[in-house]
Design a protein around this motif. Structure first.
Motif, PDB file in Angstrom:
ATOM      1  N   UNK A  44     -55.279  17.507 -10.541  1.00 24.60           N
ATOM      2  CA  UNK A  44     -56.275  18.726 -11.416  1.00 24.60           C
ATOM      3  C   UNK A  44     -54.923  19.634 -12.048  1.00 24.60           C
ATOM      4  N   UNK A  45     -53.781  19.448 -12.465  1.00 23.80           N
ATOM      5  CA  UNK A  45     -52.124  20.022 -12.694  1.00 23.80           C
ATOM      6  C   UNK A  45     -52.144  20.817 -12.097  1.00 23.80           C
ATOM      7  N   UNK A  46     -52.061  21.294 -10.933  1.00 21.30           N
ATOM      8  CA  UNK A  46     -53.036  22.682 -10.433  1.00 21.30           C
ATOM      9  C   UNK A  46     -50.995  22.806  -9.317  1.00 21.30           C
ATOM     10  N   UNK A  47     -49.918  21.455  -9.867  1.00 16.13           N
ATOM     11  CA  UNK A  47     -49.228  21.677  -8.775  1.00 16.13           C
ATOM     12  C   UNK A  47     -48.366  20.093 -10.065  1.00 16.13           C
ATOM     13  N   UNK A  48     -47.316  20.665 -10.322  1.00 15.86           N
ATOM     14  CA  UNK A  48     -46.393  20.245 -11.463  1.00 15.86           C
ATOM     15  C   UNK A  48     -46.237  19.435 -10.782  1.00 15.86           C
ATOM     16  N   UNK A  49     -45.665  17.502 -10.967  1.00 13.89           N
ATOM     17  CA  UNK A  49     -45.216  16.870 -10.412  1.00 13.89           C
ATOM     18  C   UNK A  49     -43.920  16.668 -10.784  1.00 13.89           C
ATOM     19  N   UNK A  50     -42.988  15.375  -9.658  1.00 15.84           N
ATOM     20  CA  UNK A  50     -41.470  15.196 -10.130  1.00 15.84           C
ATOM     21  C   UNK A  50     -40.707  14.567 -11.087  1.00 15.84           C
TER      22      UNK A  50
END
Lengths: 330, 296
Positions: free
Chosen positions: A63-69
């Motif tokens: 959902x784009x709530x956390x940014x991926x590395x």
């Protein structure tokens, strides 16, 4: 057909401070470690795995709530992981989430009705009277009587609360709904109701689901395609029928075998998993599953298996399973 | 067998039932606190009209006159002070002044602290560190000393005095708001609202603030009496409200010299201070329980 949602090689590592507060080193916890999937419009991808395997982190990443590395999530042609805040907020109208703990996900100081109509308010849609009407209509749509709208969350039962959370997620008429263990906090008697409601709503609104659960039975019931996750990676993925009929990965086999059954024949032949998964802070060299795997050979202890696609489109990350099947195919 | 409809027992009349219900919803002490605060508010607003005299009007022939119930004349109900100024009139004006200073001070402090707390929790990182350092600075210095220094250095002025009162106590709000916002942000409802697409104003103003309001209100009710006490303390020391203006602390301070001969100059304002701060605490405590829908 282009998929509605596509995740490409998602990675999310958390830095964990080890040992003493002052002198301890920092280790990296690989919650999600290279996950890719595609979900076609109107279909459901079920995601299974034991607790702590990174399912919820994956939901937040999707959902784009956390940014991926590393990696990206493409939703209808847009990479949601690197959107500016304003556009990310606008995109919420099209992607929503249903939470595991409905009481926690609701504000206990606002009435149910106020919370269901809140998304419309946030996005500046509809006039107050119309918002109210739509929220009441949707409450009825998820099987709640109108008068319950004036109640506070703590005055409702668990099943009713989850319906409210559903109504709140659906009022924006999203395309994509991530359900993170939507029924695990509910009574068994209510679980079936909520699952059926989800399926009914999927039909009605043409929803695309990412359905996360540790309960294989439920996932089997709702999903078109199923991905099995183990310690941050997908180890097997395929259509529901194929995965349940002929599971390839020893972990999947163990999971399916662990589903309670009355069939004595099946019970005798089942492999049960022993022990806990290794700590995600300290992954072994080679295959992540080797310590608990009945089939592990020397290859598994040195080289981590990649997710390979078999002849029939089924995907599995296991040296033994893939090798055996490939030989058979040849 | 017990006869349920005993002839001798009459159910209490409706007005008594209603009275009983009011008694349960509003305990007597709370009721007293509310009435007292309402009276103080009434006096503060209308004191220009209800005061028997102007607060600085001198009646030199009736200096140090005792209150009417100790054989004083009816012209000065609560007696007069060393310059023959009517204690009742001065008390009314002092209540207005003290309430105003404490109210504005508390309002400034609460708003400032809440805002700073939200900023720290929202931006984290450098802003957070800065705010926490500021909080530690403020908390480690006795405010009375800061106030003394500022007032002595910049001279005394009512606006400056009120602003100074506003700075008192902000750090507690900031610390509470920051901590509770940080924990609430990890909570389901804040995460849920954020993922609905809400901006920070909706998240903080509509969801987190009401959810932490009960703690803030308790802090407010503790803080407001402290403001009154700080104001009275500074005025007592001669650094707060300056004569000819009058405040409760100022009255107690100047009345101290006559405590043995004319106690009424200091005791009545002292009584007003005690009862007002006590009422505020009682009502605040009760209000917190009432504001929480899960406790209703």
């Amino acid at each position: 057909m282009t998929p509605l949602v596509e995740a490409r090689d998602l990675r999310r590592h958390f830095r964990i401070r080890m040992g003493g507060a002052l002198l301890g080193g920092v280790k990296s916890l690989k919650a999600v470690d290279g996950v890719s999937f595609r979900i076609e419009r109107g279909r459901t991808l079920g995601l299974v795995g034991e607790s702590g395997c990174g399912k919820s982190t994956l939901a937040r990443l999707a959902l784009g709530m956390t940014a991926p590395d590393a990696g990206q999530v493409v939703f209808d042609g847009v990479d949601v992981t690197r959107l500016p805040t304003g556009e990310w907020r606008r995109l919420r109208r099209r992607m929503q989430m249903v939470f595991q703990d409905p009481l926690g996900a609701l504000d206990r100081r606002l009435t149910v009705l106020a919370q269901v109509e809140e998304p419309l308010r946030i996005h500046g849609l509809a006039a107050p009277a119309e918002r109210r009407e739509r929220a009441l209509g949707l409450l009825e749509g998820v099987g709640l009587q109108r008068h319950l709208g004036d109640r506070y969350p703590h005055e409702l039962s668990g099943g009713q609360r989850q319906r409210v959370v559903l109504a709140r997620a659906l009022i924006l008429e999203p395309d994509f709904l991530v359900c993170d263990e939507p029924i695990s906090a509910l009574d068994v008697s209510i679980q079936a109701q909520v699952v059926n409601l989800l399926l009914e709503l999927q039909q009605k609104f043409g929803l695309t689901f990412l359905f996360i659960s540790h309960d294989l039975k439920v996932v089997r019931h709702v999903s078109d395609e199923i991905a099995v996750m183990y310690l941050g990676r997908i180890v097997e993925q395929g259509s529901r029928e194929r995965l349940f009929a002929r599971p390839e990965h020893p972990y999947t086999r163990a999971l399916i075998a662990a589903v309670p059954t009355l069939d004595r024949e099946r019970r005798r032949g089942r492999t049960l998993l022993a022990g806990d998964p290794p700590s995600p802070l300290d992954l072994p060299k080679g295959c992540r599953f080797q310590a608990r795997c009945p089939l592990a050979g020397p290859l598994c202890r040195h080289i981590e298996p990649e997710l390979v696609t078999l002849a029939d489109g089924h995907r599995v990350a296991c040296h033994v399973a893939a090798g055996a099947t490939l030989e058979r195919a040849a | 067998m017990v006869d349920l409809a005993q002839p001798g027992v009459v159910s209490p009349p409706r007005w008594m039932e209603r009275l009983g219900r009011i008694g349960r919803n509003y305990p007597p002490l709370v009721l007293f606190g509310m009435v007292w605060l309402a009276a103080m508010l009434f006096i503060a607003i209308t004191c220009d009209w209800i005061s028997p005299y102007a607060y600085a009007q001198i009646d030199l022939r009736a200096r140090l006159a005792p209150p009417v119930f100790l054989g004083g004349s009816e012209r000065h109900l609560l007696g007069t002070d060393e310059l023959g100024r009517d204690v009742l009139a001065r008390l009314f004006h002092s209540i207005r002044m003290s309430l105003m200073v404490a109210l504005i001070g508390t309002a400034i402090g609460a708003t400032l602290g809440t805002l700073i707390g939200f900023l720290a929790a929202h931006f984290r990182g450098l802003v957070d560190d800065l705010v926490m350092t500021l909080i530690d600075f403020q908390a480690s210095m006795p405010f009375m000393i800061i106030a003394l220094a500022v007032l002595a250095f910049f001279g005394n002025d009512l606006v400056l005095f009120i602003c100074l009162m506003g700075i008192f106590g902000w750090e507690r709000y900031a610390r509470i708001v920051r901590g509770m916002t940080l924990s609430a942000s990890q909570h389901g409802y804040a995460v849920a609202v954020r993922q609905l697409g809400a901006g920070p104003f909706t998240i903080y103003g509509r969801h987190i603030l009401p959810n932490i309001a009960s703690t803030l209100i308790v802090n407010l009710t503790l803080n407001f009496p402290e403001h009154i006490l700080l104001e009275t303390g500074l005025s007592f020391l001669g650094l707060g409200v300056q004569p000819p203006l009058t405040s409760l602390g100022n009255m107690v301070g100047y009345g101290r010299d006559y405590l043995q001969s004319a106690w009424w100059i200091a005791v009545f304002p002292g009584l007003a201070i005690v009862l007002t701060t006590l009422s505020m605490s009682l009502v605040g405590d009760w209000l917190r329980d009432r504001l929480d829908p899960t406790l209703r």
